[in-house]
Scaffold this active site. Structure first.
Site, PDB file in Angstrom:
ATOM      1  N   PRO A  11       0.781  -1.224   0.000  1.00  9.13           N
ATOM      2  CA  PRO A  11       0.000   0.000   0.000  1.00  9.13           C
ATOM      3  C   PRO A  11       0.818   1.282   0.000  1.00  9.13           C
ATOM      4  O   PRO A  11       1.824   1.395   0.694  1.00  9.13           O
ATOM      5  CB  PRO A  11      -0.820  -0.100   1.300  1.00  9.13           C
ATOM      6  CG  PRO A  11      -0.113  -1.093   2.132  1.00  9.13           C
ATOM      7  CD  PRO A  11       0.524  -2.060   1.189  1.00  9.13           C
ATOM      8  N   ASN A  12       0.350   2.199  -0.821  1.00  8.75           N
ATOM      9  CA  ASN A  12       0.854   3.579  -0.948  1.00  8.75           C
ATOM     10  C   ASN A  12       2.160   3.681  -1.721  1.00  8.75           C
ATOM     11  O   ASN A  12       2.596   4.790  -2.041  1.00  8.75           O
ATOM     12  CB  ASN A  12       0.984   4.259   0.427  1.00  8.75           C
ATOM     13  CG  ASN A  12      -0.348   4.382   1.122  1.00  8.75           C
ATOM     14  OD1 ASN A  12      -1.307   4.868   0.531  1.00  8.75           O
ATOM     15  ND2 ASN A  12      -0.440   3.901   2.350  1.00  8.75           N
ATOM     16  N   ARG A  50       4.322  11.881  -4.109  1.00 12.99           N
ATOM     17  CA  ARG A  50       3.909  12.546  -2.876  1.00 12.99           C
ATOM     18  C   ARG A  50       5.025  12.383  -1.824  1.00 12.99           C
ATOM     19  O   ARG A  50       5.736  11.369  -1.823  1.00 12.99           O
ATOM     20  CB  ARG A  50       2.618  11.922  -2.318  1.00 12.99           C
ATOM     21  CG  ARG A  50       1.461  11.885  -3.294  1.00 12.99           C
ATOM     22  CD  ARG A  50       0.828  13.240  -3.488  1.00 12.99           C
ATOM     23  NE  ARG A  50       0.357  13.768  -2.220  1.00 12.99           N
ATOM     24  CZ  ARG A  50       0.210  15.070  -1.946  1.00 12.99           C
ATOM     25  NH1 ARG A  50       0.542  15.967  -2.847  1.00 12.99           N
ATOM     26  NH2 ARG A  50      -0.238  15.454  -0.783  1.00 12.99           N
ATOM     27  N   TYR A  76      10.204   9.938   1.318  1.00 12.87           N
ATOM     28  CA  TYR A  76      10.466   8.671   0.634  1.00 12.87           C
ATOM     29  C   TYR A  76      11.330   8.814  -0.627  1.00 12.87           C
ATOM     30  O   TYR A  76      11.566   7.836  -1.325  1.00 12.87           O
ATOM     31  CB  TYR A  76       9.138   7.979   0.293  1.00 12.87           C
ATOM     32  CG  TYR A  76       8.461   7.428   1.528  1.00 12.87           C
ATOM     33  CD1 TYR A  76       8.962   6.306   2.179  1.00 12.87           C
ATOM     34  CD2 TYR A  76       7.346   8.049   2.068  1.00 12.87           C
ATOM     35  CE1 TYR A  76       8.363   5.812   3.319  1.00 12.87           C
ATOM     36  CE2 TYR A  76       6.734   7.567   3.216  1.00 12.87           C
ATOM     37  CZ  TYR A  76       7.252   6.438   3.835  1.00 12.87           C
ATOM     38  OH  TYR A  76       6.665   5.944   4.975  1.00 12.87           O
ATOM     39  N   ASN A 119       7.910  -5.798  -0.374  1.00  6.71           N
ATOM     40  CA  ASN A 119       7.755  -4.610   0.468  1.00  6.71           C
ATOM     41  C   ASN A 119       6.259  -4.483   0.753  1.00  6.71           C
ATOM     42  O   ASN A 119       5.493  -3.987  -0.078  1.00  6.71           O
ATOM     43  CB  ASN A 119       8.279  -3.341  -0.229  1.00  6.71           C
ATOM     44  CG  ASN A 119       8.209  -2.130   0.702  1.00  6.71           C
ATOM     45  OD1 ASN A 119       7.589  -2.186   1.771  1.00  6.71           O
ATOM     46  ND2 ASN A 119       8.844  -1.041   0.303  1.00  6.71           N
ATOM     47  N   ALA A 137       2.886  -0.736   5.114  1.00  8.40           N
ATOM     48  CA  ALA A 137       2.399  -0.725   6.504  1.00  8.40           C
ATOM     49  C   ALA A 137       1.794  -2.070   6.923  1.00  8.40           C
ATOM     50  O   ALA A 137       1.713  -2.361   8.127  1.00  8.40           O
ATOM     51  CB  ALA A 137       1.397   0.401   6.694  1.00  8.40           C
ATOM     52  N   HIS A 173       3.546  -4.378   9.500  1.00  4.41           N
ATOM     53  CA  HIS A 173       3.457  -4.210  10.950  1.00  4.41           C
ATOM     54  C   HIS A 173       2.126  -4.678  11.530  1.00  4.41           C
ATOM     55  O   HIS A 173       1.919  -4.618  12.742  1.00  4.41           O
ATOM     56  CB  HIS A 173       3.678  -2.732  11.308  1.00  4.41           C
ATOM     57  CG  HIS A 173       4.775  -2.090  10.513  1.00  4.41           C
ATOM     58  ND1 HIS A 173       6.072  -2.542  10.562  1.00  4.41           N
ATOM     59  CD2 HIS A 173       4.769  -1.072   9.602  1.00  4.41           C
ATOM     60  CE1 HIS A 173       6.819  -1.809   9.736  1.00  4.41           C
ATOM     61  NE2 HIS A 173       6.050  -0.914   9.144  1.00  4.41           N
ATOM     62  N   ASP A 229       0.829 -15.676   7.362  1.00  2.64           N
ATOM     63  CA  ASP A 229       0.273 -17.015   7.106  1.00  2.64           C
ATOM     64  C   ASP A 229       0.365 -17.368   5.614  1.00  2.64           C
ATOM     65  O   ASP A 229       0.643 -18.518   5.262  1.00  2.64           O
ATOM     66  CB  ASP A 229      -1.189 -17.080   7.563  1.00  2.64           C
ATOM     67  CG  ASP A 229      -1.330 -17.131   9.080  1.00  2.64           C
ATOM     68  OD1 ASP A 229      -0.322 -17.397   9.762  1.00  2.64           O
ATOM     69  OD2 ASP A 229      -2.446 -16.913   9.569  1.00  2.64           O
ATOM     70  N   GLU A 239      12.274  -9.773   2.725  1.00  2.00           N
ATOM     71  CA  GLU A 239      11.524  -8.592   3.174  1.00  2.00           C
ATOM     72  C   GLU A 239      12.343  -7.343   2.868  1.00  2.00           C
ATOM     73  O   GLU A 239      13.543  -7.286   3.176  1.00  2.00           O
ATOM     74  CB  GLU A 239      11.271  -8.694   4.680  1.00  2.00           C
ATOM     75  CG  GLU A 239      10.557  -7.465   5.231  1.00  2.00           C
ATOM     76  CD  GLU A 239      10.346  -7.528   6.734  1.00  2.00           C
ATOM     77  OE1 GLU A 239      10.715  -8.540   7.372  1.00  2.00           O
ATOM     78  OE2 GLU A 239       9.815  -6.537   7.273  1.00  2.00           O
ATOM     79  N   HIS A 284      12.472  -2.943   2.788  1.00  2.00           N
ATOM     80  CA  HIS A 284      11.923  -1.618   3.085  1.00  2.00           C
ATOM     81  C   HIS A 284      12.890  -0.553   2.617  1.00  2.00           C
ATOM     82  O   HIS A 284      14.112  -0.696   2.778  1.00  2.00           O
ATOM     83  CB  HIS A 284      11.679  -1.440   4.590  1.00  2.00           C
ATOM     84  CG  HIS A 284      10.709  -2.447   5.112  1.00  2.00           C
ATOM     85  ND1 HIS A 284       9.365  -2.355   4.887  1.00  2.00           N
ATOM     86  CD2 HIS A 284      10.907  -3.598   5.793  1.00  2.00           C
ATOM     87  CE1 HIS A 284       8.771  -3.401   5.421  1.00  2.00           C
ATOM     88  NE2 HIS A 284       9.680  -4.177   5.969  1.00  2.00           N
ATOM     89  N   LEU A 285      12.343   0.515   2.083  1.00  2.00           N
ATOM     90  CA  LEU A 285      13.159   1.652   1.652  1.00  2.00           C
ATOM     91  C   LEU A 285      13.823   2.309   2.857  1.00  2.00           C
ATOM     92  O   LEU A 285      15.007   2.647   2.826  1.00  2.00           O
ATOM     93  CB  LEU A 285      12.265   2.681   0.951  1.00  2.00           C
ATOM     94  CG  LEU A 285      11.628   2.216  -0.364  1.00  2.00           C
ATOM     95  CD1 LEU A 285      10.324   2.951  -0.606  1.00  2.00           C
ATOM     96  CD2 LEU A 285      12.588   2.410  -1.512  1.00  2.00           C
ATOM     97  N   SER A 286      13.034   2.497   3.900  1.00  2.00           N
ATOM     98  CA  SER A 286      13.539   3.176   5.097  1.00  2.00           C
ATOM     99  C   SER A 286      14.039   2.153   6.109  1.00  2.00           C
ATOM    100  O   SER A 286      13.706   0.957   6.019  1.00  2.00           O
ATOM    101  CB  SER A 286      12.406   4.019   5.712  1.00  2.00           C
ATOM    102  OG  SER A 286      11.324   3.182   6.101  1.00  2.00           O
ATOM    103  N   ARG A 343      12.799   4.101  13.067  1.00  2.00           N
ATOM    104  CA  ARG A 343      11.605   4.949  12.988  1.00  2.00           C
ATOM    105  C   ARG A 343      10.702   4.741  14.227  1.00  2.00           C
ATOM    106  O   ARG A 343      11.176   4.268  15.255  1.00  2.00           O
ATOM    107  CB  ARG A 343      10.882   4.667  11.664  1.00  2.00           C
ATOM    108  CG  ARG A 343      11.769   5.005  10.442  1.00  2.00           C
ATOM    109  CD  ARG A 343      11.024   4.823   9.136  1.00  2.00           C
ATOM    110  NE  ARG A 343       9.896   5.753   9.027  1.00  2.00           N
ATOM    111  CZ  ARG A 343       8.993   5.702   8.039  1.00  2.00           C
ATOM    112  NH1 ARG A 343       9.105   4.787   7.076  1.00  2.00           N
ATOM    113  NH2 ARG A 343       8.008   6.560   7.992  1.00  2.00           N
ATOM    114  N   ARG A 368       6.778   0.624  13.966  1.00  2.00           N
ATOM    115  CA  ARG A 368       7.361   0.071  12.727  1.00  2.00           C
ATOM    116  C   ARG A 368       8.454  -0.967  13.016  1.00  2.00           C
ATOM    117  O   ARG A 368       8.990  -1.589  12.108  1.00  2.00           O
ATOM    118  CB  ARG A 368       7.935   1.185  11.846  1.00  2.00           C
ATOM    119  CG  ARG A 368       6.889   2.127  11.304  1.00  2.00           C
ATOM    120  CD  ARG A 368       7.482   3.098  10.301  1.00  2.00           C
ATOM    121  NE  ARG A 368       6.685   4.300  10.207  1.00  2.00           N
ATOM    122  CZ  ARG A 368       5.611   4.454   9.424  1.00  2.00           C
ATOM    123  NH1 ARG A 368       5.218   3.479   8.634  1.00  2.00           N
ATOM    124  NH2 ARG A 368       4.929   5.589   9.426  1.00  2.00           N
TER     125      ARG A 368
END
Ligand code: CA2
Length: 147
Positions: free
Chosen positions: A10-11, A18, A23, A74, A77, A80, A87, A98, A100-102, A107, A111
């Site tokens: 998501p996002n 944005r 990001y 990725n 959210a 978390h 599952d 797994e 993640h950019l950040s 953080r 997170r």
């Protein structure tokens, strides 16, 4: 040719469009291209897919079982919050990296928890878009070592 899937949650479709101050300026289309190029260098075909919907992520993970040798994920959210994603990964028995950019561990405390980490072969975070190339190298190295 080894087939691998890069799944974004998501996002992440808003990357580079944005909140670039948070990001970065790289778009998801740029990341998809980086993934395809990295795959080509390593002898793999990379398919990229993004969705904002948890159930669609789960459907893609289920379908990946017969189509792909592994997944770079990725989950945004949902990382978390989603026991359902954990599952789904467990159910397919495919190697998942797994991503993640950040640096999620630097953080907010919420997170720091990942439901993906216990069922992933490893986690890469904090390196921005370059992390996708690192994740693909790690995934393909793992797949080769298992073959
Ligand atoms: O660092 C990552 O890659 C994250 O998965 C990004 C998620 C965040 O919830 C995770 O904790 C860490 C958020 C992605 C939001 O992407 C946006 C991009 C542009 C504008 C707004 C959001």
């Amino acid at each position: 040719m080894t087939q691998v899937l890069v799944l974004n949650g998501p996002n992440l479709n808003l990357l580079g469009i944005r909140q670039p101050e948070v990001y970065g300026a790289t778009t998801l289309a740029d990341i998809d291209e980086l993934c395809r190029q990295t795959g080509a260098e390593l002898g793999a075909e990379v398919t990229c897919f993004q969705t904002n919907h948890e159930g669609v992520l789960i459907d893609r993970i289920h379908a990946a079982r017969t189509e792909y040798a592994g997944i770079v994920l990725n989950a945004g959210a949902y990382t978390h919050t989603s026991v359902a994603l954990m599952d789904a990964i467990k159910s397919v028995d495919l190697p998942v990296v797994e991503l993640h950019l950040s640096n999620i561990h630097a953080r907010e405390p919420f997170r720091h928890k990942s439901w993906i980490a216990p069922v992933a072969i490893g986690q890469i975070c904090g390196f921005g878009a370059a992390g996708y190339a690192l994740a693909l190298r790690a995934l393909l190295g793992h797949i080769e070592a298992q073959a």
